[in-house]
Design a protein around this motif. Structure first.
Motif, PDB file in Angstrom:
ATOM      1  N   ILE A 187      -2.572  29.833  45.920  1.00 29.12           N
ATOM      2  CA  ILE A 187      -1.271  30.740  47.253  1.00 29.12           C
ATOM      3  C   ILE A 187      -0.284  30.139  47.156  1.00 29.12           C
ATOM      4  O   ILE A 187      -0.467  28.831  47.794  1.00 29.12           O
ATOM      5  CB  ILE A 187      -2.045  31.445  48.386  1.00 29.12           C
ATOM      6  N   GLU A 188       0.673  29.608  47.536  1.00 26.17           N
ATOM      7  CA  GLU A 188       2.005  28.611  47.839  1.00 26.17           C
ATOM      8  C   GLU A 188       1.817  28.831  49.224  1.00 26.17           C
ATOM      9  O   GLU A 188       1.826  29.714  49.918  1.00 26.17           O
ATOM     10  CB  GLU A 188       2.943  28.878  46.774  1.00 26.17           C
ATOM     11  N   ASP A 189       3.025  27.806  49.564  1.00 21.48           N
ATOM     12  CA  ASP A 189       2.977  28.042  50.684  1.00 21.48           C
ATOM     13  C   ASP A 189       4.008  28.911  51.525  1.00 21.48           C
ATOM     14  O   ASP A 189       4.458  29.911  51.045  1.00 21.48           O
ATOM     15  CB  ASP A 189       4.302  26.748  51.292  1.00 21.48           C
ATOM     16  N   ASP A 190       3.466  29.111  53.142  1.00 19.37           N
ATOM     17  CA  ASP A 190       4.217  30.428  53.341  1.00 19.37           C
ATOM     18  C   ASP A 190       4.382  31.723  53.202  1.00 19.37           C
ATOM     19  O   ASP A 190       4.751  32.677  53.268  1.00 19.37           O
ATOM     20  CB  ASP A 190       6.127  29.879  53.766  1.00 19.37           C
ATOM     21  N   VAL A 191       3.101  31.932  52.613  1.00 19.33           N
ATOM     22  CA  VAL A 191       2.610  32.781  51.719  1.00 19.33           C
ATOM     23  C   VAL A 191       1.698  33.968  53.109  1.00 19.33           C
ATOM     24  O   VAL A 191       0.900  33.268  53.918  1.00 19.33           O
ATOM     25  CB  VAL A 191       2.105  32.743  50.683  1.00 19.33           C
ATOM     26  N   GLU A 192       2.173  34.703  53.562  1.00 23.57           N
ATOM     27  CA  GLU A 192       0.563  36.097  53.726  1.00 23.57           C
ATOM     28  C   GLU A 192       0.590  36.636  53.345  1.00 23.57           C
ATOM     29  O   GLU A 192       1.752  37.319  52.591  1.00 23.57           O
ATOM     30  CB  GLU A 192       1.654  36.538  55.768  1.00 23.57           C
ATOM     31  N   ILE A 193      -0.903  37.088  53.777  1.00 26.66           N
ATOM     32  CA  ILE A 193      -1.510  38.511  52.781  1.00 26.66           C
ATOM     33  C   ILE A 193      -2.042  38.922  53.850  1.00 26.66           C
ATOM     34  O   ILE A 193      -2.356  38.546  54.239  1.00 26.66           O
ATOM     35  CB  ILE A 193      -1.913  37.685  51.921  1.00 26.66           C
ATOM     36  N   GLY A 194      -1.957  40.414  53.656  1.00 30.27           N
ATOM     37  CA  GLY A 194      -2.696  40.795  54.740  1.00 30.27           C
ATOM     38  C   GLY A 194      -3.351  41.596  54.577  1.00 30.27           C
ATOM     39  O   GLY A 194      -4.910  41.193  54.098  1.00 30.27           O
ATOM     40  N   ALA A 195      -3.648  42.310  55.754  1.00 32.17           N
ATOM     41  CA  ALA A 195      -5.495  42.584  56.127  1.00 32.17           C
ATOM     42  C   ALA A 195      -6.309  43.333  54.794  1.00 32.17           C
ATOM     43  O   ALA A 195      -5.280  44.634  54.256  1.00 32.17           O
ATOM     44  CB  ALA A 195      -6.251  43.533  57.272  1.00 32.17           C
ATOM     45  N   GLY A 196      -7.456  43.023  54.383  1.00 28.88           N
ATOM     46  CA  GLY A 196      -7.743  44.171  53.620  1.00 28.88           C
ATOM     47  C   GLY A 196      -7.226  43.782  51.864  1.00 28.88           C
ATOM     48  O   GLY A 196      -7.957  44.252  50.555  1.00 28.88           O
ATOM     49  N   ALA A 197      -6.303  42.737  51.910  1.00 35.09           N
ATOM     50  CA  ALA A 197      -5.813  42.372  50.767  1.00 35.09           C
ATOM     51  C   ALA A 197      -6.382  42.697  49.551  1.00 35.09           C
ATOM     52  O   ALA A 197      -7.436  41.367  49.924  1.00 35.09           O
ATOM     53  CB  ALA A 197      -4.173  42.083  50.385  1.00 35.09           C
ATOM     54  N   CYS A 198      -6.509  42.308  47.939  1.00 40.98           N
ATOM     55  CA  CYS A 198      -7.688  40.939  47.636  1.00 40.98           C
ATOM     56  C   CYS A 198      -6.278  40.824  46.397  1.00 40.98           C
ATOM     57  O   CYS A 198      -5.475  41.189  45.236  1.00 40.98           O
ATOM     58  CB  CYS A 198      -8.141  42.849  46.814  1.00 40.98           C
ATOM     59  N   ILE A 199      -6.331  39.576  46.239  1.00 39.63           N
ATOM     60  CA  ILE A 199      -5.861  38.793  45.300  1.00 39.63           C
ATOM     61  C   ILE A 199      -6.936  38.179  43.984  1.00 39.63           C
ATOM     62  O   ILE A 199      -7.647  37.527  44.195  1.00 39.63           O
ATOM     63  CB  ILE A 199      -4.623  37.788  45.934  1.00 39.63           C
ATOM     64  N   ASP A 200      -7.012  38.356  42.758  1.00 42.76           N
ATOM     65  CA  ASP A 200      -8.177  38.270  41.694  1.00 42.76           C
ATOM     66  C   ASP A 200      -7.977  36.885  41.002  1.00 42.76           C
ATOM     67  O   ASP A 200      -6.818  36.798  40.454  1.00 42.76           O
ATOM     68  CB  ASP A 200      -7.992  39.692  40.855  1.00 42.76           C
ATOM     69  N   ARG A 201      -8.452  36.333  41.040  1.00 44.96           N
ATOM     70  CA  ARG A 201      -8.440  35.306  39.713  1.00 44.96           C
ATOM     71  C   ARG A 201      -8.136  35.618  38.731  1.00 44.96           C
ATOM     72  O   ARG A 201      -8.405  36.377  37.770  1.00 44.96           O
ATOM     73  CB  ARG A 201      -9.796  34.492  40.530  1.00 44.96           C
ATOM     74  N   ALA A 202      -8.164  34.473  38.333  1.00 42.20           N
ATOM     75  CA  ALA A 202      -7.404  34.536  36.462  1.00 42.20           C
ATOM     76  C   ALA A 202      -8.829  34.909  35.550  1.00 42.20           C
ATOM     77  O   ALA A 202      -9.626  33.740  35.737  1.00 42.20           O
ATOM     78  CB  ALA A 202      -6.427  33.486  36.217  1.00 42.20           C
ATOM     79  N   THR A 203      -8.014  34.965  33.952  1.00 38.68           N
ATOM     80  CA  THR A 203      -9.120  35.343  33.550  1.00 38.68           C
ATOM     81  C   THR A 203      -9.731  33.220  33.451  1.00 38.68           C
ATOM     82  O   THR A 203     -11.202  32.347  33.414  1.00 38.68           O
ATOM     83  CB  THR A 203      -9.332  35.791  31.901  1.00 38.68           C
ATOM     84  N   THR A 204      -8.873  32.696  32.988  1.00 45.47           N
ATOM     85  CA  THR A 204      -9.207  30.912  32.619  1.00 45.47           C
ATOM     86  C   THR A 204      -7.778  30.272  33.512  1.00 45.47           C
ATOM     87  O   THR A 204      -8.172  29.306  33.228  1.00 45.47           O
ATOM     88  CB  THR A 204      -8.788  30.695  30.433  1.00 45.47           C
ATOM     89  N   HIS A 205      -7.097  30.997  33.704  1.00 45.16           N
ATOM     90  CA  HIS A 205      -6.278  29.939  34.377  1.00 45.16           C
ATOM     91  C   HIS A 205      -6.183  30.031  35.377  1.00 45.16           C
ATOM     92  O   HIS A 205      -6.669  29.743  36.217  1.00 45.16           O
ATOM     93  CB  HIS A 205      -5.113  30.155  33.504  1.00 45.16           C
TER      94      HIS A 205
END
Lengths: 323, 323, 323
Positions: A187-205
């Motif tokens: 997650i780069e600078d100055d990002v906001e992520i909402g309640a309950g949001a889900c960001i999945d990790r990459a397979t290899t990268h």
């Protein structure tokens, strides 16, 4: 002392702002003591009760006033005695670590970052400077937050991507074999992520959310996706795996994108749009499958009256002795 | 002792109910020992094995039986030793505070309320009487729950609204400036909020969920929205900011409403509907954009056969020497 | 030592795989030292820099390599001192119970299962062997996980179903009476449930997720639903109550099913499809309401050009002296 409110809700002593010309009557009747206005509005005002703060962008001025007049509650620097910091974790002395927070081995929390009650920082994860992790927010193993990143409560960064391969046991039985997801989320600078949001990790990268992008509640970002800077993902948006969003993309509420496609810089998807193929830069799309918004609006107009169109065709057929 | 089950799943000794005439064969073959029925059904029954409880509303009677025969597990009043209660918080002596619960400064928890393991009550938040906060439920700073409010696990009340203003740095670079969200969420009496649902706090005033309304899992309610009493929001519904729902509104699963609009009393939106403009009281809408359900159902019928309609038009054109 | 990467991201010393013929140029230029290929590809390769591992199903081979080269971080068996294990709970000595975990009275955790920080195991709940509960995952009272079940962070198993009956107070006021949800959720072996996904408990019996099924992030499964084995539910899918999915059903992202209906074995719903009636085994459906995908694709083609069709009808009418 003073505080902030919308024009129609403000009382004496409060600061408000005027940026939407549909609110002209609210401007006339407001009880606010100070109103942020632009120069054009200021020029037209006369005989009003309130003081004016003139600014090109009154909404931005109001945001600054909100910041100044409603400071966030400060949490003292330091680590709550109930928190668990594993060996090899590094927490900056100016950071605040709340109750029941877990910081895994080799994880790092930067200067002035605030990790609220019950948040989870996985092994080797990195939280930059001036970040806020809301209560119960989760950053899984090795994922990285830049500076000034803000996670709303219960946001999840770095859950496993949804990757399976259909495989067979020796006896011929099929099953979905899990593809281990060993990449990370960045997650780069100055990002906001909402309640309950889900960001999945990459397979290899890396799954990447670009600097300055804002992601609303309950958004799902699939593995290996890359979101450019300054993009906006409204509530409940879903990106399947390997979606690429350019710079300044806007996705309306409940819209989605099938994976393995690209959305160009500045493109917009209307609410509930379903993107199934690449979208050129600057394009605005609607509908499922998503098409040019202009084209969709015209098609929808006809759609509503399809029964009438059908009748007209029937009448013609009758006239021609058909049907 | 006795317990409850559906007609086709009940065994001897259990209580069931009959309210849906499609289940007549299940009524005949049920093993239940007691069945709640209405008077009309009772009049027709003869020679059945089960005892009858007659009630106008058999489903409601069944709900009451469920309550009586399956009491919720009682948690003892008192505060678990692992919980953290900040200075100035007030917890009623009859309330139950579970393990790893955080209660912030000046927060209040009312009589007989049950705050389950890992829940979070932010600074100055108010939990009324007879409330239940499920595990990991979050009520952020200064938000207010009335009495008999029930939060399912991981529900989030009072996350920041999704508010940004496009602004410029001195060097001309654009960025999304966060508009601080300093309002609150007010949940009135007898409301239930589903697992993982998120209700955003207002920018400066109040996001409101009216008394007796029920909100299902993973629903998103944007800032400044006002939901009237007795409304029903099914799973994954999304309301953008400043949506006003009247009294007794029903929104089907995955439906959404664009912000800054009003849905009248008793209006209904079908599943996946996308409301883009005001909906009159009592209206039922479907589709995206949402239109009258009756009109939509007719249009959809023609839509399915559009290729046939196109062919008919082509045939006519050919006959007329066109195309 | 070695690790894994996609063809275009791999560097010297890494393992990759080739399973998609659109990636032929990536195969030629990859820096990977080992590539998993199928026999047909192996036969065509000559003069390449990398070693080959030949396998019928290269993607599955890659998954196995990922497993071998990126082992999951091991947590030591045992119970973290901050965890709370209630009286009568039984935790296998080879299980790992993280910080701030709650294990309720009479709950059981099986051999080698890993319950991560802040997870919740309700009273009487059963976690089988070799399970993983991610941080903040919740399994409510009496729910049952089989063996090798994996819950991503913040997944909720056993929240109350969304069940209310419209009822009246003595003074005639209507209200939504809660139907107590006293059933459970049963998750069979080898199931994975995504981050933030919610599976509601049954009213009186069991909500079931069949063995080997995989459920993505933020999916909502309503009470009394039964999902057959080996099914796939992509991100943000919603199933209303009492939905029955057969074996090997696939539901695309953001699709939904109205309740009280059945989807047959091997049926597929495209992204955003809205299923409103039974779907036969093997059928693929799209759209809202969902219809045969083939039919929908044809209808959508005409939909996009509805304004042109309308014009053609108008022209015909003019020619015939109508309209």
């Amino acid at each position: 002392m003073g505080s902030c409110a919308a024009l129609n809700e403000a009382s004496v002593g409060q600061v408000s702002f005027f940026a939407d010309h549909r609110q002209e009557s609210a401007l006339e009747s407001t009880m606010a003591s100070v109103v942020v206005v632009d120069e054009a509005t200021e020029a037209k005002l006369s005989g009003v009760r309130f003081a004016r703060l003139v600014r090109d962008n009154p909404a931005a001025g109001f945001a600054i006033a909100l910041d100044a007049l409603h400071p966030e509650s400060e949490e003292p620097a330091g680590v709550h005695p109930s928190a668990v910091l594993e060996d090899g974790s590094v927490v900056h002395e100016s950071a605040s670590i709340g109750p029941f927070v877990y910081v895994g081995p080799k994880a790092r929390v930067g200067a002035r970052s605030r990790v609220m009650a019950g948040a989870y920082v996985g092994p080797g994860a990195v939280i930059g400077e001036d970040c806020v992790m809301g209560p119960r927010a989760v950053v899984m193993e090795r994922c990285v937050l830049g500076n000034r990143v803000r996670l709303q409560p219960a946001a999840v960064i770095g859950s496993d991507g949804f990757g399976y391969v259909l495989d067979k046991l020796e006896d011929g039985t099929t099953f979905h074999r899990k593809v281990p997801q060993v990449g990370i989320v960045r997650i780069e600078d100055d990002v906001e992520i909402g309640a309950g949001a889900c960001i999945d990790r990459a397979t290899t990268h890396e799954t990447i959310v670009g600097s300055g992008s804002k992601i609303d509640n309950l958004v799902q970002v699939g593995h290996n996706s890359v979101i450019g800077p300054l993009s906006i993902l409204c509530g409940q948006v879903g990106l399947a795996g390997s979606t690429k969003l350019g710079r300044g993309v806007v996705m309306g509420g409940q819209s989605g994108a099938a994976g393995h496609l690209a959305v160009g810089d500045g493109a917009k998807a209307a609410a509930q749009a379903g993107i199934t193929e690449d979208v050129p830069a600057g394009e605005t799309v609607s509908g499922m499958p998503a098409i040019s918004r202009v084209k969709w609006l015209r098609a929808v107009l006809v759609f509503k009256d399809l029964p009438a169109l059908l009748k007209r065709v029937r009448r013609i057929e009758k006239k021609l002795g058909e049907g």
